[in-house]
Design a protein around this motif. Structure first.
Motif, mmCIF file in Angstrom:
data_model
loop_
_atom_site.group_PDB
_atom_site.id
_atom_site.type_symbol
_atom_site.label_atom_id
_atom_site.label_comp_id
_atom_site.label_asym_id
_atom_site.label_seq_id
_atom_site.Cartn_x
_atom_site.Cartn_y
_atom_site.Cartn_z
ATOM 1 N N THR A 74 3.012 -1.489 -6.369
ATOM 2 C CA THR A 74 3.748 -2.126 -7.464
ATOM 3 C C THR A 74 3.262 -1.693 -8.841
ATOM 4 N N HIS A 75 2.050 -1.233 -8.949
ATOM 5 C CA HIS A 75 1.498 -0.831 -10.246
ATOM 6 C C HIS A 75 2.264 0.393 -10.744
ATOM 7 N N GLU A 76 2.568 0.410 -12.033
ATOM 8 C CA GLU A 76 3.406 1.473 -12.593
ATOM 9 C C GLU A 76 2.808 2.867 -12.402
ATOM 10 N N LEU A 77 1.508 3.013 -12.577
ATOM 11 C CA LEU A 77 0.846 4.306 -12.377
ATOM 12 C C LEU A 77 1.002 4.768 -10.929
ATOM 13 N N ASP A 78 0.846 3.856 -10.001
ATOM 14 C CA ASP A 78 0.969 4.193 -8.583
ATOM 15 C C ASP A 78 2.402 4.596 -8.236
ATOM 16 N N ARG A 79 3.346 3.873 -8.787
ATOM 17 C CA ARG A 79 4.757 4.187 -8.530
ATOM 18 C C ARG A 79 5.122 5.558 -9.100
ATOM 19 N N SER A 80 4.591 5.871 -10.257
ATOM 20 C CA SER A 80 4.825 7.184 -10.864
ATOM 21 C C SER A 80 4.244 8.293 -9.986
ATOM 22 N N GLU A 84 6.164 11.465 -8.021
ATOM 23 C CA GLU A 84 5.759 12.880 -8.097
ATOM 24 C C GLU A 84 5.480 13.429 -6.696
ATOM 25 N N LEU A 85 4.883 12.612 -5.850
ATOM 26 C CA LEU A 85 4.607 13.004 -4.470
ATOM 27 C C LEU A 85 5.913 13.255 -3.719
ATOM 28 N N ARG A 86 6.884 12.395 -3.928
ATOM 29 C CA ARG A 86 8.199 12.556 -3.293
ATOM 30 C C ARG A 86 8.832 13.880 -3.715
ATOM 31 N N ARG A 141 -5.449 -3.694 -7.020
ATOM 32 C CA ARG A 141 -6.377 -2.958 -6.152
ATOM 33 C C ARG A 141 -5.666 -2.509 -4.879
ATOM 34 N N GLY A 142 -4.908 -3.406 -4.271
ATOM 35 C CA GLY A 142 -4.171 -3.070 -3.058
ATOM 36 C C GLY A 142 -3.131 -1.990 -3.298
ATOM 37 N N SER A 143 -2.498 -2.028 -4.467
ATOM 38 C CA SER A 143 -1.520 -1.004 -4.831
ATOM 39 C C SER A 143 -2.192 0.360 -4.964
ATOM 40 N N ALA A 144 -3.355 0.386 -5.599
ATOM 41 C CA ALA A 144 -4.093 1.644 -5.770
ATOM 42 C C ALA A 144 -4.537 2.200 -4.415
ATOM 43 N N ILE A 145 -5.070 1.338 -3.564
ATOM 44 C CA ILE A 145 -5.524 1.785 -2.242
ATOM 45 C C ILE A 145 -4.341 2.309 -1.428
ATOM 46 N N ALA A 146 -3.216 1.605 -1.474
ATOM 47 C CA ALA A 146 -2.027 2.033 -0.721
ATOM 48 C C ALA A 146 -1.520 3.385 -1.217
ATOM 49 N N ALA A 147 -1.478 3.560 -2.527
ATOM 50 C CA ALA A 147 -0.987 4.824 -3.078
ATOM 51 C C ALA A 147 -1.955 5.974 -2.790
ATOM 52 N N LEU A 148 -3.245 5.712 -2.874
ATOM 53 C CA LEU A 148 -4.233 6.745 -2.540
ATOM 54 C C LEU A 148 -4.110 7.168 -1.080
ATOM 55 N N ARG A 149 -3.984 6.203 -0.197
ATOM 56 C CA ARG A 149 -3.872 6.512 1.233
ATOM 57 C C ARG A 149 -2.555 7.224 1.544
ATOM 58 N N LEU A 150 -1.484 6.804 0.908
ATOM 59 C CA LEU A 150 -0.200 7.481 1.096
ATOM 60 C C LEU A 150 -0.296 8.928 0.605
ATOM 61 N N LEU A 152 -2.960 10.830 0.304
ATOM 62 C CA LEU A 152 -3.795 11.608 1.212
ATOM 63 C C LEU A 152 -3.045 11.937 2.497
ATOM 64 N N SER A 153 -2.374 10.956 3.062
ATOM 65 C CA SER A 153 -1.632 11.163 4.305
ATOM 66 C C SER A 153 -0.572 12.254 4.149
ATOM 67 N N VAL A 154 0.181 12.196 3.076
ATOM 68 C CA VAL A 154 1.242 13.176 2.843
ATOM 69 C C VAL A 154 0.647 14.563 2.580
ATOM 70 N N LEU A 155 -0.378 14.623 1.760
ATOM 71 C CA LEU A 155 -0.994 15.922 1.473
ATOM 72 C C LEU A 155 -1.612 16.540 2.722
ATOM 73 N N LEU A 156 -2.213 15.734 3.567
ATOM 74 C CA LEU A 156 -2.756 16.261 4.822
ATOM 75 C C LEU A 156 -1.652 16.899 5.657
ATOM 76 N N ARG A 157 -0.516 16.230 5.740
ATOM 77 C CA ARG A 157 0.589 16.773 6.539
ATOM 78 C C ARG A 157 1.173 18.033 5.913
ATOM 79 N N LEU A 158 1.170 18.119 4.587
ATOM 80 C CA LEU A 158 1.667 19.331 3.941
ATOM 81 C C LEU A 158 0.690 20.498 4.111
ATOM 82 N N PHE A 159 -0.594 20.197 4.119
ATOM 83 C CA PHE A 159 -1.606 21.247 4.302
ATOM 84 C C PHE A 159 -1.815 21.623 5.773
#
Length: 188
Positions: A74-80, A84-86, A141-150, A152-159
């Protein structure tokens, strides 16, 4: 910068490169080659591949070290960041579909270095970190953790097609159990 040929005796076998730089770094060099273009042997590319592998490993350790409740992003930085990840996923997928694997790798690597590790990870770190005596909004905090994990998960699959061993290892730390896909190479 000469053509390799068995008859000329100038063929370089990659075995010593695997020992020196790691298999993922050698695959990185090979995947960086553009279709239809001659690719020169460049020891610097192996070093870049090894550095990328190390950075991915360290970023994953950091992201996965933050245990906590994962809340909606929900945090604006995380949504942004997620937007970009999308866009990266769309660009990389289009490049892969066009068999332009080097472009997909270049886009993913550029995003990883500039947007994920150098920018977003550093900006989200204060919200994800738990420091005694510092009060952080649980939703932020939960928003930041969720966005970080998302991320990482997406970048791992792309790499994963280029760096299969380090991505499989990192995937096995947490995402295999969470997603129900024991191997990153079978994950959507």
């Amino acid at each position: 910068r000469k053509k390799m040929s068995k008859s000329q005796g100038n063929v370089i076998t990659p075995i010593h490169l695997f020992d020196e730089h790691g298999v993922d770094a050698v695959r990185y060099w090979a995947a960086s080659a553009r279709l239809g273009a001659d690719t020169a042997f460049d020891d610097q590319m192996f070093k870049i591949g090894r550095r990328l592998t190390t950075k991915l490993f360290n970023a994953a350790k950091f992201v996965l070290s933050h245990a906590g409740e994962v809340t909606p992003i929900t945090h604006e930085l995380d949504r942004s960041f997620v937007q970009e990840l999308r866009e990266l996923v769309q660009k990389a997928t289009a490049a892969q579909d066009d068999f332009n694997f080097a472009q997909a790798l270049q886009d993913t690597e550029s995003f990883f270095w500039t947007h994920f590790t150098d920018t977003y990870l550093e900006l989200a770190k204060p919200r994800a970190w738990t420091t005694e005596g510092v009060v952080v909004d649980p939703a932020a905090r939960g928003s930041a953790i969720a966005a970080l994990r998302l991320g990482l998960s997406v970048l791992l699959r792309l790499f994963a097609p280029v760096l299969p061993y380090i991505t499989e290892e990192i995937w096995s730390w947490a995402f295999a159990e969470e997603t129900g896909h024991p191997s990153i190479h079978k994950a959507p």
